[in-house]
Design a protein around this motif. Structure first.
Motif, PDB file in Angstrom:
ATOM      1  N   GLY A  59       2.807   5.149   0.302  1.00  0.00           N
ATOM      2  CA  GLY A  59       2.812   6.227   0.648  1.00  0.00           C
ATOM      3  C   GLY A  59       1.813   6.150   1.643  1.00  0.00           C
ATOM      4  N   ASP A 128      10.375   7.637   1.265  1.00  0.00           N
ATOM      5  CA  ASP A 128       8.948   6.853   0.419  1.00  0.00           C
ATOM      6  C   ASP A 128       9.365   6.859  -1.490  1.00  0.00           C
ATOM      7  N   ARG A 171      -7.665   5.022  -7.233  1.00  0.00           N
ATOM      8  CA  ARG A 171      -6.868   5.945  -6.318  1.00  0.00           C
ATOM      9  C   ARG A 171      -7.002   7.671  -6.242  1.00  0.00           C
ATOM     10  N   ARG A 204      -4.036  11.128  -9.963  1.00  0.00           N
ATOM     11  CA  ARG A 204      -2.578  11.681 -11.182  1.00  0.00           C
ATOM     12  C   ARG A 204      -2.598  11.189 -12.644  1.00  0.00           C
TER      13      ARG A 204
HETATM   14 MG    MG Z   1       3.052   6.902  -3.388  1.00  0.00          MG
END
Ligand code: MG
Ligand code: AP5
Length: 328
Positions: A59, A128, A171, A204
């Protein structure tokens, strides 16, 4: 757990630190005619798959390409997260699967991706996260054949496993856009908020150590064999015998003529190692892919700035050098 064979497939950096390009020989999309790899002006189109383990930077690096070049990207993970957010039928089916680190069924994924992909005919694009199983790779082939837009580049990001988990823990994402941040590598300007919209960032749900371990195991078991799928196509179509001392993904197959799929493994642990390789590959292999106007403008501004600094420094008697820095 990865098998020895699949671990070998995706850990090419150890055995081959200087990954050389692999040119996969012509794919037969149609028995009678060659597939199109060029647009009407004869320029090569970028139709690329970014391939790599979870957290390898698919990404992040794809977003850098999109920022610099006139290319569109489709991330299967981002598409699914959008479906989940919007409570669509696909989203309701995918929610638990994604949270557990499983795979959404191949036919559902093809529908999700192809409905977006079909609108990109005549454009440069990057996928992706899709395909992610050999079954998806075959479905994609059939679909692209039907639309006369075969793949032209496969990039395999090879990052050591031990680097990945720490990246994932750091992240943060902006869900609506898919923009990715990392507390140490590319932190947001204001902690906790998206640089562009100012909206809050989130974690996430699949970014925790247990689910990450499952995603990685799944990658080795089901996704890594895709590399062999593409390499097999090359071995069937390539006429010269292979050198048995070299790994198939690092070989260069001489080609009898276009069209071709290039496949390249880019190895490294940091952006400094991987980004210049990727950028060079795109610039060298797809000269028709234009840089975005704002990128060029920024480059020019930097050049002028460096020039005026150099002149100023020159007046002061210093030995300044003018350098044309490329913009990421
Ligand atoms: Mg990704
Ligand atoms: P998806 O969103 O595709 O997850 P993934 O493949 O696990 O990959 P990630 O997005 O976690 O990693 P990335 O390689 O994009 O890394 P990033 O750039 O963010 O899929 C999620 C789920 O959806 C799947 O588990 C599955 O359930 C489902 N799904 C998706 N596609 C599917 C399909 N085709 N079929 C079936 N199911 C599917 O980088 C990670 C971190 O590292 C960031 O913090 C970043 O800032 C940092 N970083 C990145 N690059 C660098 C660098 N070069 N140096 C230092 N830090 C870096």
């Amino acid at each position: 757990m990865p098998t020895a064979a699949t671990a070998r497939l995706v850990s090419l950096s150890n055995a081959h630190p200087q990954a050389a390009p692999v040119f996969l020989a012509a794919r037969r999309y149609n028995n009678m005619s060659s597939p199109k790899v060029e647009d009407t002006n004869g320029r090569h189109m970028l139709r690329m798959i970014t391939f790599g383990k979870p957290g390898s930077g698919k990404g992040t690096l794809t977003a850098r390409l999109v920022k610099k070049y006139d290319v569109t990207t489709l991330s299967s993970g981002d598409l699914l997260r959008r479906h989940i957010n919007q409570r669509t039928e696909v989203g309701q089916e995918a929610e638990a699967i994604v949270a557990a680190g499983g795979f959404v069924p191949d036919d559902v994924m093809l529908r999700v991706v192809s409905s977006e992909l079909d609108g990109l005919s005549g454009q440069h694009w990057i996928l992706d996260g899709f395909p992610r199983t050999p079954g998806q790779a075959e479905l994609l082939d059939v679909h692209l054949k039907k639309h006369s837009m075969p793949l032209t580049l496969i990039v395999n990001l090879d990052v050591p496993d031990d680097v990945l988990l720490s990246r994932i823990s750091d992240r943060w994402v902006h869900l609506p856009s898919g923009r990715v941040y990392n507390l140490s590598y590319n932190p947001p300007r204001v902690p906790g908020y998206d640089d562009v919209t100012g909206e809050p960032l989130t974690k996430r749900p699949d970014d925790n150590p247990e689910v990450f371990a499952r995603r990685l195991a799944r990658f080795y078991a089901e996704t890594a064999p895709i590399l062999d799928y593409y390499a097999n196509q090359a071995s069937i179509a390539s006429s010269p015998p292979r050198n048995p001392n070299l790994h198939p993904h690092q070989l260069s197959f001489p080609l009898s003529g276009p069209p071709t799929i290039k496949m390249r493994t880019l190895a490294g642990s940091t952006s400094d190692e991987i980004w210049p390789q990727l950028d060079g590959l795109i610039r060298g292999g797809f000269p028709a892919l234009r840089e975005r106007a704002d990128t060029l403008e920024m480059k020019e501004k930097r050049r002028r700035h460096s020039l005026s600094e150099a002149v100023f420094a020159g007046e002061l008697g210093s030995n300044a050098h003018v350098k044309d820095e490329s913009v990421d």
